[in-house]
Design a protein around this motif. Structure first.
Motif, PDB file in Angstrom:
ATOM      1  N   ALA A  19     -63.719 -50.313   5.270  1.00 47.32           N
ATOM      2  CA  ALA A  19     -64.409 -50.632   4.042  1.00 47.32           C
ATOM      3  C   ALA A  19     -63.319 -50.335   2.693  1.00 47.32           C
ATOM      4  CB  ALA A  19     -65.539 -50.019   3.684  1.00 47.32           C
ATOM      5  N   PRO A  20     -63.493 -51.375   1.842  1.00 50.34           N
ATOM      6  CA  PRO A  20     -62.490 -51.332   0.701  1.00 50.34           C
ATOM      7  C   PRO A  20     -63.098 -50.505  -0.283  1.00 50.34           C
ATOM      8  CG  PRO A  20     -63.957 -53.471   0.591  1.00 50.34           C
ATOM      9  CD  PRO A  20     -64.247 -52.745   1.970  1.00 50.34           C
ATOM     10  N   MET A  21     -62.651 -49.405  -0.409  1.00 49.95           N
ATOM     11  CA  MET A  21     -63.129 -48.302  -1.287  1.00 49.95           C
ATOM     12  C   MET A  21     -62.309 -48.070  -2.462  1.00 49.95           C
ATOM     13  SD  MET A  21     -64.561 -45.760   1.769  1.00 49.95           S
ATOM     14  CE  MET A  21     -63.281 -45.628   2.660  1.00 49.95           C
ATOM     15  N   GLY A  22     -62.727 -48.486  -3.653  1.00 47.56           N
ATOM     16  CA  GLY A  22     -62.120 -48.312  -4.754  1.00 47.56           C
ATOM     17  C   GLY A  22     -61.714 -46.747  -4.911  1.00 47.56           C
ATOM     18  N   GLN A 118     -70.386 -58.327   0.898  1.00 47.73           N
ATOM     19  CA  GLN A 118     -71.394 -57.448   1.057  1.00 47.73           C
ATOM     20  C   GLN A 118     -72.750 -57.973   0.369  1.00 47.73           C
ATOM     21  OE1 GLN A 118     -70.364 -53.089   1.350  1.00 47.73           O
ATOM     22  NE2 GLN A 118     -68.778 -53.884  -0.064  1.00 47.73           N
ATOM     23  N   GLN A 139     -75.015 -54.644   3.926  1.00 46.95           N
ATOM     24  CA  GLN A 139     -74.645 -53.199   3.563  1.00 46.95           C
ATOM     25  C   GLN A 139     -76.200 -52.498   3.258  1.00 46.95           C
ATOM     26  OE1 GLN A 139     -73.665 -52.455  -0.644  1.00 46.95           O
ATOM     27  NE2 GLN A 139     -72.233 -50.822   0.032  1.00 46.95           N
ATOM     28  N   ALA A 143     -75.009 -46.482   2.835  1.00 49.55           N
ATOM     29  CA  ALA A 143     -73.623 -46.697   2.652  1.00 49.55           C
ATOM     30  C   ALA A 143     -73.275 -45.718   1.595  1.00 49.55           C
ATOM     31  CB  ALA A 143     -73.383 -48.122   2.262  1.00 49.55           C
ATOM     32  N   GLY A 144     -71.917 -45.293   1.611  1.00 44.84           N
ATOM     33  CA  GLY A 144     -71.511 -44.429   0.532  1.00 44.84           C
ATOM     34  C   GLY A 144     -71.042 -45.515  -0.556  1.00 44.84           C
ATOM     35  N   GLY A 171     -72.865 -49.487   6.589  1.00 42.12           N
ATOM     36  CA  GLY A 171     -73.745 -48.170   6.055  1.00 42.12           C
ATOM     37  C   GLY A 171     -74.267 -47.421   7.126  1.00 42.12           C
ATOM     38  N   GLY A 172     -73.730 -46.237   7.003  1.00 41.10           N
ATOM     39  CA  GLY A 172     -73.951 -45.262   8.025  1.00 41.10           C
ATOM     40  C   GLY A 172     -73.522 -45.090   9.565  1.00 41.10           C
ATOM     41  N   TRP A 191     -68.243 -52.425   9.361  1.00 38.71           N
ATOM     42  CA  TRP A 191     -67.569 -52.083   8.152  1.00 38.71           C
ATOM     43  C   TRP A 191     -67.669 -50.706   7.800  1.00 38.71           C
ATOM     44  CZ3 TRP A 191     -65.804 -56.227   4.665  1.00 38.71           C
ATOM     45  CH2 TRP A 191     -65.501 -55.949   3.392  1.00 38.71           C
ATOM     46  N   GLY A 193     -66.797 -47.014   6.069  1.00 36.44           N
ATOM     47  CA  GLY A 193     -66.160 -46.413   4.926  1.00 36.44           C
ATOM     48  C   GLY A 193     -66.280 -44.757   4.986  1.00 36.44           C
ATOM     49  N   THR A 194     -67.537 -44.313   4.973  1.00 33.63           N
ATOM     50  CA  THR A 194     -67.607 -42.663   4.748  1.00 33.63           C
ATOM     51  C   THR A 194     -66.887 -42.091   6.168  1.00 33.63           C
ATOM     52  OG1 THR A 194     -69.686 -42.756   3.616  1.00 33.63           O
ATOM     53  CG2 THR A 194     -69.183 -40.704   5.128  1.00 33.63           C
ATOM     54  N   TYR A 276     -68.062 -40.412  -4.110  1.00 33.49           N
ATOM     55  CA  TYR A 276     -68.841 -41.151  -3.290  1.00 33.49           C
ATOM     56  C   TYR A 276     -68.773 -41.290  -1.869  1.00 33.49           C
ATOM     57  CZ  TYR A 276     -69.970 -43.708  -7.710  1.00 33.49           C
ATOM     58  OH  TYR A 276     -70.505 -43.898  -8.944  1.00 33.49           O
TER      59      TYR A 276
HETATM   60  C1  LIG Z   1     -65.732 -43.995  -1.953  1.00 35.77           C
HETATM   61  C2  LIG Z   1     -66.364 -45.338  -1.889  1.00 35.77           C
HETATM   62  C3  LIG Z   1     -65.716 -46.349  -2.693  1.00 35.77           C
HETATM   63  C4  LIG Z   1     -66.256 -47.626  -2.294  1.00 35.77           C
HETATM   64  N1  LIG Z   1     -65.767 -48.718  -3.180  1.00 35.77           N
HETATM   65  C5  LIG Z   1     -65.976 -49.914  -2.927  1.00 35.77           C
HETATM   66  C6  LIG Z   1     -65.158 -50.995  -3.503  1.00 35.77           C
HETATM   67  O1  LIG Z   1     -64.573 -50.707  -4.296  1.00 35.77           O
HETATM   68  N2  LIG Z   1     -65.651 -52.171  -3.255  1.00 35.77           N
HETATM   69  C7  LIG Z   1     -66.636 -52.559  -2.229  1.00 35.77           C
HETATM   70  O2  LIG Z   1     -66.816 -53.912  -2.051  1.00 35.77           O
HETATM   71  N3  LIG Z   1     -67.283 -51.570  -1.638  1.00 35.77           N
HETATM   72  C8  LIG Z   1     -67.174 -50.189  -1.902  1.00 35.77           C
HETATM   73  N4  LIG Z   1     -67.595 -49.136  -1.104  1.00 35.77           N
HETATM   74  C9  LIG Z   1     -68.485 -49.518  -0.174  1.00 35.77           C
HETATM   75  C10 LIG Z   1     -68.203 -49.874   1.123  1.00 35.77           C
HETATM   76  O3  LIG Z   1     -67.359 -51.003   0.915  1.00 35.77           O
HETATM   77  C11 LIG Z   1     -69.042 -49.879   2.262  1.00 35.77           C
HETATM   78  O4  LIG Z   1     -70.166 -50.672   1.791  1.00 35.77           O
HETATM   79  C12 LIG Z   1     -69.498 -48.114   2.598  1.00 35.77           C
HETATM   80  O5  LIG Z   1     -68.439 -47.580   2.598  1.00 35.77           O
HETATM   81  C13 LIG Z   1     -70.226 -48.560   3.959  1.00 35.77           C
HETATM   82  O6  LIG Z   1     -71.029 -47.404   4.498  1.00 35.77           O
HETATM   83  P1  LIG Z   1     -70.451 -45.858   5.003  1.00 35.77           P
HETATM   84  O7  LIG Z   1     -69.645 -45.433   3.787  1.00 35.77           O
HETATM   85  O8  LIG Z   1     -71.957 -45.534   5.497  1.00 35.77           O
HETATM   86  O9  LIG Z   1     -69.658 -46.349   6.011  1.00 35.77           O
HETATM   87  C14 LIG Z   1     -67.357 -47.836  -1.546  1.00 35.77           C
HETATM   88  C15 LIG Z   1     -67.582 -46.651  -0.721  1.00 35.77           C
HETATM   89  C16 LIG Z   1     -67.285 -45.311  -0.825  1.00 35.77           C
HETATM   90  C17 LIG Z   1     -67.726 -44.462  -0.050  1.00 35.77           C
END
Ligand SMILES: Cc1cc2nc3c(=O)[nH]c(=O)nc-3n(C[C@H](O)[C@H](O)[C@H](O)COP(=O)(O)O)c2cc1C
Length: 310
Positions: A19-22, A118, A139, A143-144, A171-172, A191, A193-194, A276
């Motif tokens: 996941a693209p996590m800013g 998403q 999503q 999700a985080g 998500g999850g 996809w 992230g967490t 997050y």
């Molecule tokens: C720390 C963090 C930052 C995130 N930043 C972005 C972002 O910049 N752009 C985006 O499209 N999604 C962002 N997301 C959402 C993730 O793309 C994704 O939907 C999510 O991490 C998936 O769920 P999970 O955390 O349960 O794996 C972010 C998630 C986290 C946890």
């Protein structure tokens, strides 16, 4: 090997997108996900710069070859310089999430990228379908980070029943069981992230990985107070899922104004700063390299799905 539309289209070995996590997914994390067989997406936050995208993309490429880049659609309406920067990197995937991507899809396509968004409900699906995206990421609220209000499984089923576009689930999902579940439901991949956020390759506050390891799945909250405290102009419909701490416990339900929230906020104090993370928090129990996490999830899914082979 699990073979799906996603693996074939992207030429990847496992149906996992990082996941693209800013603020957390820089070039190292992105590169490690790709190196392990998935495709990592660089998380360009609204406050990222063109230079940051260029430098982190180079790091990701050096480690993992290919990459994707994720942008926040609503922020491009004010200033689309980050889209130019992303397009210049010729990533395999550009994610345009949170907002109508229609004005931006043609430029991403012209650079040869697959475009995804998403989505959090069927209305979002119709908007991004009309915009011409190549696949969607359902999503769920587990999700985080910023997300919607419907759980991953009901949302995924609804989206799969409502579109002919390829669908990825988010998500999850943090184990092979989770990946196997969404693939069996009809998704083309996950996809994630967490599950990657306790990896040493993440960027962001040094305390964040251990906070996540210490947290359980009951320790997250869906909130907008961190956006208000930090003056992040997110559209109101998207709250963010973060770990609970002293700050959320104190301010979540108080209805305090922005100035008060800003004054009480301290990005350097783990009890007050935002981390997050999603409800998969309880499945993240150690600081581990991202490559190991990706490989474990992929191998675990293979094992789960093998149960149904004759
Ligand atoms: C720390 C963090 C930052 C995130 N930043 C972005 C972002 O910049 N752009 C985006 O499209 N999604 C962002 N997301 C959402 C993730 O793309 C994704 O939907 C999510 O991490 C998936 O769920 P999970 O955390 O349960 O794996 C972010 C998630 C986290 C946890």
């Amino acid at each position: 090997m699990i073979d799906t539309w996603l693996t074939r289209e992207l030429g990847i070995r496992v149906p996992i997108l990082g996941a693209p996590m800013g603020g957390r997914a820089g070039g190292r994390l992105t590169g490690e996900v790709s190196k392990a067989g998935g495709l990592g997406l660089l998380g360009a936050a609204r406050y990222a710069t063109r230079e940051w995208i260029a430098a982190e993309s180079a790091v990701a490429r050096q480690i993992g070859g290919d990459l994707g880049i994720g942008l926040m659609t609503w922020s491009l309406y004010d200033d689309d310089a980050l889209l130019d920067a992303a397009v210049a990197e010729k990533p395999k995937v550009i994610s345009l999430s949170f907002g109508d991507p229609a004005p931006f899809v043609p430029r991403a396509h012209a650079a040869g990228a697959l475009v995804c968004s998403q989505i959090n409900n069927v209305e979002d699906l119709r908007v991004v379908e009309a915009a011409g995206v190549d696949f969607v990421v359902a999503q769920g609220t587990e999700a985080g980070g910023h997300t919607g209000s419907i759980g991953t499984l009901p949302l995924l089923q609804q989206i799969l029943e409502s579109t002919d576009l390829p669908v990825v689930a988010a998500g999850g999902i943090a184990t092979g069981r989770g990946l196997a579940a969404v693939l069996a439901a009809g998704a083309e991949g996950a996809w994630i992230g967490t599950a990657l956020l306790a990896s040493p390759e993440t960027i962001g506050p040094a305390f964040a990985p251990q906070r996540l390891v210490d947290a359980d799945s009951t320790d997250t909250v869906y909130t907008s107070i961190f956006d208000r405290a930090r003056d992040q102009p997110w559209p109101e419909r998207w709250g963010g899922r973060a770990l609970v701490n002293e700050y959320t416990e104190t301010w979540q339900d108080r209805g305090a104004d922005k100035a008060t929230l800003a004054q009480a906020y301290d990005a350097t104090n783990p009890e007050l700063a935002v981390v997050y993370a999603g409800e998969a928090a309880g499945l993240v129990n150690a600081i581990r390299p991202a490559g190991d996490v990706v490989r474990d999830i992929a191998e675990g899914a293979e094992r789960q799905l093998a149960r149904f082979r004759k």
